[in-house]
Design an enzyme around this catalytic site. Structure first.
Site, PDB file in Angstrom:
ATOM      1  N   TYR A  86     -31.980  23.928 -12.637  1.00 53.01           N
ATOM      2  CA  TYR A  86     -31.885  22.477 -12.534  1.00 53.01           C
ATOM      3  C   TYR A  86     -31.936  21.797 -13.891  1.00 53.01           C
ATOM      4  O   TYR A  86     -31.384  20.698 -14.057  1.00 53.01           O
ATOM      5  CB  TYR A  86     -32.944  21.941 -11.576  1.00 53.01           C
ATOM      6  CG  TYR A  86     -32.521  22.141 -10.137  1.00 53.01           C
ATOM      7  CD1 TYR A  86     -31.634  21.260  -9.534  1.00 53.01           C
ATOM      8  CD2 TYR A  86     -32.945  23.241  -9.414  1.00 53.01           C
ATOM      9  CE1 TYR A  86     -31.199  21.456  -8.235  1.00 53.01           C
ATOM     10  CE2 TYR A  86     -32.517  23.455  -8.107  1.00 53.01           C
ATOM     11  CZ  TYR A  86     -31.647  22.557  -7.525  1.00 53.01           C
ATOM     12  OH  TYR A  86     -31.192  22.766  -6.248  1.00 53.01           O
TER      13      TYR A  86
ATOM     14  N   ARG B 175     -28.315  21.787 -14.785  1.00 52.86           N
ATOM     15  CA  ARG B 175     -27.609  20.746 -14.020  1.00 52.86           C
ATOM     16  C   ARG B 175     -27.948  19.364 -14.561  1.00 52.86           C
ATOM     17  O   ARG B 175     -27.098  18.483 -14.642  1.00 52.86           O
ATOM     18  CB  ARG B 175     -28.002  20.814 -12.546  1.00 52.86           C
ATOM     19  CG  ARG B 175     -27.502  22.036 -11.813  1.00 52.86           C
ATOM     20  CD  ARG B 175     -27.250  21.721 -10.356  1.00 52.86           C
ATOM     21  NE  ARG B 175     -26.049  20.913 -10.189  1.00 52.86           N
ATOM     22  CZ  ARG B 175     -25.767  20.202  -9.102  1.00 52.86           C
ATOM     23  NH1 ARG B 175     -26.624  20.158  -8.097  1.00 52.86           N
ATOM     24  NH2 ARG B 175     -24.657  19.496  -9.012  1.00 52.86           N
TER      25      ARG B 175
ATOM     26  N   GLN C 201     -24.632  11.492  -1.225  1.00 54.36           N
ATOM     27  CA  GLN C 201     -25.155  12.855  -1.101  1.00 54.36           C
ATOM     28  C   GLN C 201     -25.405  13.457  -2.478  1.00 54.36           C
ATOM     29  O   GLN C 201     -25.945  14.557  -2.567  1.00 54.36           O
ATOM     30  CB  GLN C 201     -24.158  13.719  -0.329  1.00 54.36           C
ATOM     31  CG  GLN C 201     -23.880  13.240   1.081  1.00 54.36           C
ATOM     32  CD  GLN C 201     -22.799  14.054   1.750  1.00 54.36           C
ATOM     33  OE1 GLN C 201     -23.026  15.190   2.158  1.00 54.36           O
ATOM     34  NE2 GLN C 201     -21.599  13.485   1.866  1.00 54.36           N
ATOM     35  N   ASN C 202     -24.992  12.748  -3.527  1.00 58.64           N
ATOM     36  CA  ASN C 202     -25.082  13.281  -4.881  1.00 58.64           C
ATOM     37  C   ASN C 202     -26.445  13.000  -5.494  1.00 58.64           C
ATOM     38  O   ASN C 202     -27.063  11.969  -5.226  1.00 58.64           O
ATOM     39  CB  ASN C 202     -23.980  12.669  -5.749  1.00 58.64           C
ATOM     40  CG  ASN C 202     -22.601  12.940  -5.174  1.00 58.64           C
ATOM     41  OD1 ASN C 202     -22.366  13.988  -4.585  1.00 58.64           O
ATOM     42  ND2 ASN C 202     -21.698  11.986  -5.323  1.00 58.64           N
TER      43      ASN C 202
ATOM     44  N   ASP D 279     -26.911  12.818  -8.851  1.00 57.64           N
ATOM     45  CA  ASP D 279     -26.763  12.209 -10.173  1.00 57.64           C
ATOM     46  C   ASP D 279     -27.006  10.704 -10.086  1.00 57.64           C
ATOM     47  O   ASP D 279     -27.197  10.145  -9.007  1.00 57.64           O
ATOM     48  CB  ASP D 279     -25.365  12.506 -10.736  1.00 57.64           C
ATOM     49  CG  ASP D 279     -24.253  11.997  -9.817  1.00 57.64           C
ATOM     50  OD1 ASP D 279     -24.135  10.766  -9.652  1.00 57.64           O
ATOM     51  OD2 ASP D 279     -23.506  12.827  -9.261  1.00 57.64           O
TER      52      ASP D 279
ATOM     53  N   HIS E  78     -30.079  13.127  -0.928  1.00 60.00           N
ATOM     54  CA  HIS E  78     -30.520  14.456  -1.345  1.00 60.00           C
ATOM     55  C   HIS E  78     -31.362  14.431  -2.611  1.00 60.00           C
ATOM     56  O   HIS E  78     -31.523  15.464  -3.262  1.00 60.00           O
ATOM     57  CB  HIS E  78     -29.300  15.371  -1.521  1.00 60.00           C
ATOM     58  CG  HIS E  78     -28.553  15.584  -0.248  1.00 60.00           C
ATOM     59  ND1 HIS E  78     -27.221  15.935  -0.196  1.00 60.00           N
ATOM     60  CD2 HIS E  78     -28.954  15.483   1.050  1.00 60.00           C
ATOM     61  CE1 HIS E  78     -26.829  16.044   1.063  1.00 60.00           C
ATOM     62  NE2 HIS E  78     -27.867  15.771   1.832  1.00 60.00           N
TER      63      HIS E  78
ATOM     64  N   SER F  49     -16.235  16.300   2.366  1.00 58.86           N
ATOM     65  CA  SER F  49     -15.549  17.020   3.436  1.00 58.86           C
ATOM     66  C   SER F  49     -16.150  16.718   4.792  1.00 58.86           C
ATOM     67  O   SER F  49     -15.664  17.187   5.816  1.00 58.86           O
ATOM     68  CB  SER F  49     -15.629  18.526   3.178  1.00 58.86           C
ATOM     69  OG  SER F  49     -16.980  18.962   3.222  1.00 58.86           O
TER      70      SER F  49
END
Length: 244
Positions: A58, A61, A92-93, A95, A110, A178
């Site tokens: 992480y 990331r 859902q990101n 960042d 999330h 998606s």
């Protein structure tokens, strides 16, 4: 005009919008996730088994997120809000690209990678303006800090907040997802029946279902295209030049 009386655009964003800023998705064939199976870095079991490996992953990331910049889609949504539209974003990101673009109403389903949280009390969160998390970094209760992200197998603490927003949407815009990750994918069905639903994604023609208007463009093209129409007309609508 009263805040609650203005038409409400609710936007659900997924990995596709961040990918256009250079942030790799976990489904990508290359990038940070390629050599890290999900079960080894993104589950409570992985954390219990090898916390140092999880923290290293992480940290990498986090560095990627800090280097990324908001793209045209992030900026278009923020501009719409600045011009008086009521815009709520459910992402859902993990960042902070929506916030850096200027959006003020953002629900992170999330979690947020630029924050740490206590391992024993999820209410205890700490910003990470620089650096990462090391073994031995503890919360005010003396517990090891962990990334403030929702791992596979964990509950989504802000899902109820997202449900409330979707339930009052006048138009639901889905961007770069998606619709395969639950429970976020179920949000599409929670909007009022009369609420228009729009999906902006390069594969929209394959992903759309009944009642969903698809716009098969990347986020950086499709979102600004729509917001220009809405800003020019001063309202949320489905322009015939785009959807026929």
């Amino acid at each position: 005009m009263e805040e609650t009386s203005r038409p409400h655009l609710v936007v659900l964003t997924g990995a596709g919008i961040s990918a256009e800023s250079g942030i790799q998705t976990f489904r990508a064939a290359d990038g940070l996730w390629a050599d890290h199976p999900i079960e080894e870095v993104a589950t409570p079991e992985a954390w219990a088994r090898d916390p140092e490996r999880v923290l290293r992953f992480y940290d990498a990331r986090r560095d990627q997120v800090r280097r990324a910049r908001p793209n045209a889609a992030h900026k278009a949504l923020a501009q719409l809000e600045r011009e008086g539209f009521r815009v709520s974003i459910i992402t859902q990101n993990i960042d902070d690209l929506h916030e850096r673009a200027g959006s003020r109403q953002v629900v992170h389903l999330h979690g947020e990678i630029l924050k740490a949280r206590s391992s024993v009390d999820e209410r205890m969160r700490y910003p990470l303006p620089r650096g990462g998390i090391a073994l031995g970094d503890v919360c005010d209760k003396g517990s090891q800090l962990r990334p403030d992200v929702v791992w596979f197998g964990e509950a989504v603490p802000r899902f109820d907040d997202a449900l409330e927003l979707v339930a009052e949407a006048d138009l639901l815009l889905v961007v770069g997802t998606s619709l395969a990750v639950m429970p976020a994918a179920s949000l599409l069905d929670e909007a009022p029946l009369a609420t228009p639903r729009v999906l902006v994604d390069p594969e929209a023609s394959e992903l759309t279902t009944a009642g969903v208007n698809g716009l098969a463009l990347p986020a950086g093209e499709g979102v600004p295209l729509l917001t220009r129409h809405w800003r020019r007309e001063g309202r949320l609508w489905l322009p015939e030049t785009v959807f026929g």
